[in-house]
Design a protein around this motif. Structure first.
Motif, mmCIF file in Angstrom:
data_model
loop_
_atom_site.group_PDB
_atom_site.id
_atom_site.type_symbol
_atom_site.label_atom_id
_atom_site.label_comp_id
_atom_site.label_asym_id
_atom_site.label_seq_id
_atom_site.Cartn_x
_atom_site.Cartn_y
_atom_site.Cartn_z
ATOM 1 N N ARG A 125 -5.421 -12.722 5.345
ATOM 2 C CA ARG A 125 -5.033 -12.154 4.074
ATOM 3 C C ARG A 125 -5.722 -10.815 3.871
ATOM 4 N NH1 ARG A 125 -3.378 -16.185 0.418
ATOM 5 N NH2 ARG A 125 -4.932 -17.657 1.121
ATOM 6 N N ASP A 126 -5.071 -9.914 3.170
ATOM 7 C CA ASP A 126 -5.692 -8.628 2.871
ATOM 8 C C ASP A 126 -5.833 -8.411 1.379
ATOM 9 O OD1 ASP A 126 -5.780 -7.098 5.622
ATOM 10 O OD2 ASP A 126 -3.867 -8.144 5.543
ATOM 11 N N GLY B 224 0.789 -1.226 0.000
ATOM 12 C CA GLY B 224 0.000 0.000 0.000
ATOM 13 C C GLY B 224 0.822 1.276 0.000
ATOM 14 N N TYR C 68 -6.077 3.297 2.987
ATOM 15 C CA TYR C 68 -4.832 2.556 3.113
ATOM 16 C C TYR C 68 -4.588 2.301 4.592
ATOM 17 C CZ TYR C 68 -4.106 4.074 -1.680
ATOM 18 O OH TYR C 68 -4.260 4.299 -3.019
ATOM 19 N N SER C 69 -4.010 1.154 4.875
ATOM 20 C CA SER C 69 -3.841 0.788 6.272
ATOM 21 C C SER C 69 -2.553 0.007 6.473
ATOM 22 C CB SER C 69 -5.034 -0.053 6.713
ATOM 23 O OG SER C 69 -4.859 -0.482 8.047
ATOM 24 N N ALA C 70 -1.884 0.267 7.595
ATOM 25 C CA ALA C 70 -0.750 -0.563 7.983
ATOM 26 C C ALA C 70 -1.283 -1.869 8.539
ATOM 27 C CB ALA C 70 0.098 0.160 9.017
ATOM 28 N N GLN C 71 -0.655 -2.968 8.121
ATOM 29 C CA GLN C 71 -1.015 -4.265 8.683
ATOM 30 C C GLN C 71 -0.160 -4.496 9.916
ATOM 31 O OE1 GLN C 71 -0.533 -5.562 4.224
ATOM 32 N NE2 GLN C 71 -0.899 -7.357 5.489
ATOM 33 N N VAL C 72 -0.804 -4.882 10.990
ATOM 34 C CA VAL C 72 -0.139 -4.969 12.273
ATOM 35 C C VAL C 72 -0.304 -6.374 12.843
ATOM 36 C CG1 VAL C 72 -0.276 -4.149 14.652
ATOM 37 C CG2 VAL C 72 -0.343 -2.513 12.767
ATOM 38 N N ASP C 73 0.710 -6.854 13.516
ATOM 39 C CA ASP C 73 0.642 -8.147 14.204
ATOM 40 C C ASP C 73 -0.073 -7.948 15.543
ATOM 41 O OD1 ASP C 73 1.009 -10.480 15.588
ATOM 42 O OD2 ASP C 73 3.110 -10.715 15.049
ATOM 43 N N PRO C 74 -1.285 -8.467 15.675
ATOM 44 C CA PRO C 74 -2.061 -8.219 16.901
ATOM 45 C C PRO C 74 -1.328 -8.703 18.156
ATOM 46 C CG PRO C 74 -3.420 -9.296 15.227
ATOM 47 C CD PRO C 74 -1.998 -9.355 14.744
#
Lengths: 152, 152
Positions: free
Chosen positions: B145-146, B16, B50-56
């Motif tokens: 998945r995104d 992104g 748009y978004s940052a994917q983060v490890d929960p």
DNA sequence: ATTGAAATGTGGGAGCC
DNA sequence: GGCTCCCACATTTCAAT
């Protein structure tokens, strides 16, 4: 992971294309240390990537289905084998190993019911070791959020 | 929405923060028309953000729970009221209106079981019109998945 | 050791063809 | 759809706390 890190993560979840300058201002830092923290958050695996959020309907994916899968065996090998197989299915957006009867829950997207049927027949049911399946259809998404409730 | 548009969407779902220059090269266009397509895709609501994917896990959200909610009434007003209430719950990452008994399925994240219990007591069960709840716990995410399976 | 400031190279946006 | 100019941004280096 201090308060500023959490602010960075929160801001970038809300707008992943935000510039470092805007980000720095938002978290109360100058651009340089802000960029360094960003690098560190990526190296540490806190931020795993960036993604455009897309309206599935606009791309023709009108159908969301939750599929519960029960395996014949629930040992480590069987679960690993299923995991490897499901990773190759692009229609599976999410897959969770659940407690209880160690069911597996899938969120599947498809263009229509015909496409979903094809996915079931040609993809999912080709995976060995499945005892049974149960499909539940979503009428629509009420909430689809990408921002974890990070306290700042 | 032609093939190039789909390529743009796919590339930006994978990265992104990709620059327009890289994107243009990837889809076989020069930067200017590529940027124009990008603007159009946003205006048309194909790309919603748009978004940052983060490890929960890294942020302390170790627990994912699926909650099935059955409402006392399933008419439009009851569903709308529930939807408004659930939008205010930040722990609810996804919420789908399902077919069948018109159940509602929530994906909830929490720091631990105590926090989830607090969410149930103080948030979810405060919403009027709920007939019953059923919580199912995820041991772990196998797939998250995104990227929609866009054909190009 | 971590932040802030300045300089340089690269990317993005508005006009044109 | 492609090209050019101008401004803004990111990145690197260096000084300061």
């Amino acid at each position: 992971m201090d308060q500023i890190d959490r602010k960075i993560v929160r801001a970038l979840q809300q707008d992943g294309r935000m510039t470092v300058l805007d980000l720095a201002e938002k978290v109360g830092l100058s651009p340089t240390p802000c960029a360094r923290r960003l690098d560190r958050l990526r190296r540490d695996g806190v931020i795993t990537g960036y993604s455009a959020q897309v309206d599935p309907e606009k791309l023709g994916f009108g159908v969301t289905i939750f599929v519960s899968v029960e395996l014949e065996k629930q040992d480590r090998n069987a679960i690993d084998a299923f995991e490897r197989a499901i990773l190759r299915c692009d229609e599976v957006m999410e897959c969770y190993l659940m407690t209880g009867s160690r069911d597996i829950l899938l969120r599947v997207v498809a263009q229509d019911l015909t496409a979903f049927d094809a996915f079931l027949e040609n993809r999912l049911m080709q995976i060995p070791g499945i005892r049974n399946l149960r499909s539940n259809f979503a009428l629509r998404a009420m909430v689809k959020r990408d921002v974890l409730p990070v306290e700042t």
